[in-house]
Write a protein that holds these residues in place. Structure first.
Motif, PDB file in Angstrom:
ATOM      1  N   ASN A 201       0.634   7.825   3.293  1.00 11.52           N
ATOM      2  CA  ASN A 201       0.595   7.347   4.676  1.00 11.52           C
ATOM      3  C   ASN A 201      -0.326   6.133   4.744  1.00 11.52           C
ATOM      4  OD1 ASN A 201       0.280   6.927   7.434  1.00 11.52           O
ATOM      5  ND2 ASN A 201       0.391   9.114   7.917  1.00 11.52           N
ATOM      6  N   PRO A 202       0.193   4.941   4.416  1.00 14.98           N
ATOM      7  CA  PRO A 202      -0.675   3.759   4.331  1.00 14.98           C
ATOM      8  C   PRO A 202      -1.363   3.406   5.639  1.00 14.98           C
ATOM      9  CG  PRO A 202       1.642   3.152   4.165  1.00 14.98           C
ATOM     10  CD  PRO A 202       1.586   4.638   4.051  1.00 14.98           C
ATOM     11  N   GLU A 203      -0.690   3.603   6.786  1.00 12.87           N
ATOM     12  CA  GLU A 203      -1.313   3.261   8.068  1.00 12.87           C
ATOM     13  C   GLU A 203      -2.533   4.139   8.327  1.00 12.87           C
ATOM     14  OE1 GLU A 203      -0.200   2.907  12.828  1.00 12.87           O
ATOM     15  OE2 GLU A 203       1.381   3.161  11.330  1.00 12.87           O
ATOM     16  N   GLU A 204      -2.391   5.425   8.054  1.00 18.03           N
ATOM     17  CA  GLU A 204      -3.519   6.340   8.246  1.00 18.03           C
ATOM     18  C   GLU A 204      -4.647   6.028   7.269  1.00 18.03           C
ATOM     19  OE1 GLU A 204      -4.446  11.121   7.781  1.00 18.03           O
ATOM     20  OE2 GLU A 204      -2.423  10.461   8.342  1.00 18.03           O
ATOM     21  N   GLU A 205      -4.286   5.717   6.032  1.00 14.95           N
ATOM     22  CA  GLU A 205      -5.300   5.378   5.035  1.00 14.95           C
ATOM     23  C   GLU A 205      -6.050   4.108   5.431  1.00 14.95           C
ATOM     24  OE1 GLU A 205      -6.388   6.898   2.433  1.00 14.95           O
ATOM     25  OE2 GLU A 205      -4.954   8.544   2.276  1.00 14.95           O
ATOM     26  N   LEU A 206      -5.326   3.131   5.982  1.00 16.38           N
ATOM     27  CA  LEU A 206      -5.960   1.889   6.413  1.00 16.38           C
ATOM     28  C   LEU A 206      -6.937   2.147   7.552  1.00 16.38           C
ATOM     29  CD1 LEU A 206      -6.213  -1.180   6.239  1.00 16.38           C
ATOM     30  CD2 LEU A 206      -4.260  -1.358   7.799  1.00 16.38           C
TER      31      LEU A 206
ATOM     32  N   MET B 278       0.816  -1.205   0.000  1.00 17.32           N
ATOM     33  CA  MET B 278       0.000   0.000   0.000  1.00 17.32           C
ATOM     34  C   MET B 278       0.850   1.255   0.000  1.00 17.32           C
ATOM     35  SD  MET B 278      -3.180  -1.000   2.506  1.00 17.32           S
ATOM     36  CE  MET B 278      -4.004   0.563   2.205  1.00 17.32           C
ATOM     37  N   GLY B 279       2.127   1.111   0.371  1.00 18.68           N
ATOM     38  CA  GLY B 279       2.999   2.265   0.359  1.00 18.68           C
ATOM     39  C   GLY B 279       3.182   2.836  -1.029  1.00 18.68           C
ATOM     40  N   LEU B 280       3.019   1.998  -2.064  1.00 21.89           N
ATOM     41  CA  LEU B 280       3.126   2.471  -3.435  1.00 21.89           C
ATOM     42  C   LEU B 280       1.929   3.318  -3.830  1.00 21.89           C
ATOM     43  CD1 LEU B 280       4.379  -0.816  -5.136  1.00 21.89           C
ATOM     44  CD2 LEU B 280       5.726   1.246  -4.720  1.00 21.89           C
ATOM     45  N   LEU B 281       0.816   3.149  -3.136  1.00 17.83           N
ATOM     46  CA  LEU B 281      -0.415   3.823  -3.515  1.00 17.83           C
ATOM     47  C   LEU B 281      -0.737   5.010  -2.622  1.00 17.83           C
ATOM     48  CD1 LEU B 281      -2.616   0.653  -4.114  1.00 17.83           C
ATOM     49  CD2 LEU B 281      -1.385   1.989  -5.822  1.00 17.83           C
ATOM     50  N   PHE B 282      -0.276   4.994  -1.367  1.00 13.98           N
ATOM     51  CA  PHE B 282      -0.632   6.036  -0.417  1.00 13.98           C
ATOM     52  C   PHE B 282       0.626   6.604   0.231  1.00 13.98           C
ATOM     53  CE2 PHE B 282      -4.213   2.905  -0.074  1.00 13.98           C
ATOM     54  CZ  PHE B 282      -5.120   3.648  -0.807  1.00 13.98           C
TER      55      PHE B 282
END
Length: 244
Positions: free
Chosen positions: A7-12, A1-5
């Motif tokens: 801040n992946p943790e926040e997005e999750l 998800m780091g490739l897409l966002f």
């Protein structure tokens, strides 16, 4: 998800919040659409992800989920074996066995596209609930109640996707105690079928009488074992002086 966002943790966390905010039917039948929107954008499609990660394909994901669910179930068997009060592991075992059955059917022609989405949406909904439970500092009676309700919903919607009708009660039309009973009885039956435990321990996991649990096993076509079949089974029964 780091490739897409960024801040992946926040997005999750945001995605989890939005999915859990959906009404129950939408959460367990179409939450996958929300995941697609967040990953791909409104105008994106599956080719977008495959371009970013060319080794990702449905067959590979399915094999991965088979392994993951199998490992989770083995962990739950261990928790049930080592804890006298095993309400949460028993409930989760019921849910993950149902999800595994749904995942196994994804590559067959038996499921319509809508039913496949319902199976995957049920998995998304349950994992979001578990994520929120893990994030909590402590487990409250209310959080356990909500989790068991969502496990009941998982059983209902996955079974309905597989057979068009469900043998489990509809969570929106059933009182909590009835829903809880169906969840624990099924989870205990799965444990009994796959672990060397007695009728008494199975009934304890199901929170019902021995007679009622035997009836559950018969309804599920699970053979009732009369007494321990080995010394090891006696020792692993979870009762008596040997297990104090």
């Amino acid at each position: 998800m780091g490739l897409l966002f960024e801040n992946p943790e926040e997005e999750l966390q945001d995605l989890t919040t939005d999915i859990l905010a959906l009404d129950e039917n939408e959460r367990f039948t179409s939450s996958l659409e929300l995941v697609h929107e967040r990953l791909l954008g409104e105008d994106g499609d599956i080719e977008t992800i495959q371009a970013i990660a060319p080794n990702v394909n449905p067959e590979r994901i399915q094999r991965l989920m088979d392994v993951v669910l199998g490992e989770i179930n083995q962990g739950l068997y261990g928790l049930i074996d080592s804890h006298r009060n095993a309400e949460i592991p028993t409930a989760l075992l019921a849910a993950f066995v149902a999800l595994a059955a749904g995942i196994d059917e994804l590559d067959s022609d038996a499921l319509s596209d809508d039913n496949e989405e319902q199976v995957l949406s049920s998995m998304v909904a349950l994992f979001c609930r578990l994520q929120r439970l893990v994030d909590a500092d402590e487990t409250s009676d209310e959080s356990v109640r909500i989790l068991i309700h969502d496990v009941g919903a998982t059983l209902y919607y996955v079974d309905k996707a597989l057979d068009d009708e469900s043998d489990f009660p509809s969570p929106s039309e059933t009182d909590f105690e009835t829903l809880r009973a169906s969840v624990l009885e099924f989870g205990a039956a799965v444990a009994y079928a796959n672990m060397p435990i007695s009728i008494g321990r199975g009934a304890e996991l199901a929170d019902c009488s021995r007679f009622e649990f035997e009836s559950v096993l018969e309804d599920l076509d699970i053979e009732v074992r009369r007494g321990p079949s080995s010394v090891e089974e006696l020792h692993n029964d979870g009762t008596g002086i040997l297990n104090e």
